[in-house]
Design a protein around this motif. Structure first.
Motif, PDB file in Angstrom:
ATOM      1  N   ARG A 261      -4.719  73.039  -1.278  1.00  0.00           N
ATOM      2  CA  ARG A 261      -4.465  71.644  -1.647  1.00  0.00           C
ATOM      3  C   ARG A 261      -5.587  70.739  -1.167  1.00  0.00           C
ATOM      4  O   ARG A 261      -6.422  71.133  -0.369  1.00  0.00           O
ATOM      5  CB  ARG A 261      -3.116  71.161  -1.143  1.00  0.00           C
ATOM      6  N   ARG A 262      -5.545  69.535  -1.698  1.00  0.00           N
ATOM      7  CA  ARG A 262      -6.518  68.504  -1.352  1.00  0.00           C
ATOM      8  C   ARG A 262      -5.927  67.646  -0.237  1.00  0.00           C
ATOM      9  O   ARG A 262      -4.766  67.273  -0.294  1.00  0.00           O
ATOM     10  CB  ARG A 262      -6.809  67.653  -2.588  1.00  0.00           C
TER      11      ARG A 262
ATOM     12  N   VAL B 118     -10.969  69.822  -0.119  1.00  0.00           N
ATOM     13  CA  VAL B 118     -10.062  70.898  -0.507  1.00  0.00           C
ATOM     14  C   VAL B 118     -10.043  71.930   0.610  1.00  0.00           C
ATOM     15  O   VAL B 118     -11.095  72.377   1.069  1.00  0.00           O
ATOM     16  CB  VAL B 118     -10.525  71.557  -1.829  1.00  0.00           C
TER      17      VAL B 118
ATOM     18  N   THR C  60     -15.015  71.687  -0.975  1.00  0.00           N
ATOM     19  CA  THR C  60     -14.142  72.720  -0.421  1.00  0.00           C
ATOM     20  C   THR C  60     -14.680  73.033   0.964  1.00  0.00           C
ATOM     21  O   THR C  60     -15.837  73.411   1.124  1.00  0.00           O
ATOM     22  CB  THR C  60     -14.156  73.985  -1.306  1.00  0.00           C
TER      23      THR C  60
ATOM     24  N   SER D 104     -15.048  65.784  -3.484  1.00  0.00           N
ATOM     25  CA  SER D 104     -13.990  66.788  -3.290  1.00  0.00           C
ATOM     26  C   SER D 104     -14.523  68.144  -2.822  1.00  0.00           C
ATOM     27  O   SER D 104     -14.270  69.163  -3.447  1.00  0.00           O
ATOM     28  CB  SER D 104     -13.196  66.981  -4.585  1.00  0.00           C
TER      29      SER D 104
END
Length: 183
Positions: free
Chosen positions: A149-150, A143, A92, A90
């Motif tokens: 949001r993802r 992200v 960023t 996940s």
């Protein structure tokens, strides 16, 4: 010009709509759009004069050359985003100011040949990567801090297919209107 007319000029194919269910067939079609994009851009821009490359696709919009250069910038960022999501948990991603990039010297260059070459190689590489993402990997995310949001990779493939078709429509629109819009 009415607000509705300006919206249609800004989004000639409409805004991206994520399907409720993303099937393997949908992903395949999206990847085909991504792979074929450079050839489509090359076909519609072939033989354009410097004056024509400077036609805008809407009032206060980018020129054809800026759209072509922007697609290379955006899709370079996209392959990085896919690779980050495939190799990190996940991550960023780092956004960028596309409107500022569109004013840099390489984005206002009247010669789009290098950018077309870049798009050809980049989309071949991106197509290969996307074609080999497993079903499990399609659910990986990154992200986006600007959107808070993802984004899942399957949806992101669709967004970049849409982005390709969206800007191809902009180029065709600029050519159809010859860069001139009445109020």
């Amino acid at each position: 010009m009415t607000e509705e007319a300006l919206y249609k000029l800004r989004f000639p194919i409409g805004e991206f709509q994520k399907p409720e269910i993303i099937t393997p067939e949908t992903i395949k079609l999206w990847i085909q759009d991504i792979e074929q994009f450079p050839q489509a851009v090359e076909a519609v821009t072939k033989g354009l004069t410097t004056e024509e490359l400077n036609w805008q696709y809407r009032p206060d919009g980018w020129t054809i050359k800026q759209v072509v250069h922007h697609c290379a910038d955006s899709h370079m960022n996209s392959i990085i985003r896919f690779k980050l999501a495939l190799t990190e948990e996940s991550p960023t991603i780092r956004p960028y100011y596309e409107e500022r990039w569109a004013t840099l010297i390489d984005s206002i260059d009247d010669n789009i040949n290098d950018t077309l070459n870049l798009l050809n190689g980049l989309h071949a590489k991106l197509g290969k990567l996307l074609s080999h993402i497993s079903t499990k990997e399609l659910s990986r995310v990154f992200v986006h801090p600007e959107h808070g949001r993802r984004f899942q990779l399957d949806e992101t493939i669709g967004m970049y297919a849409w982005h390709s078709n969206h800007h191809l429509a902009h180029i065709k629109q600029a050519i159809a209107y010859k860069g001139r819009f009445s109020s």
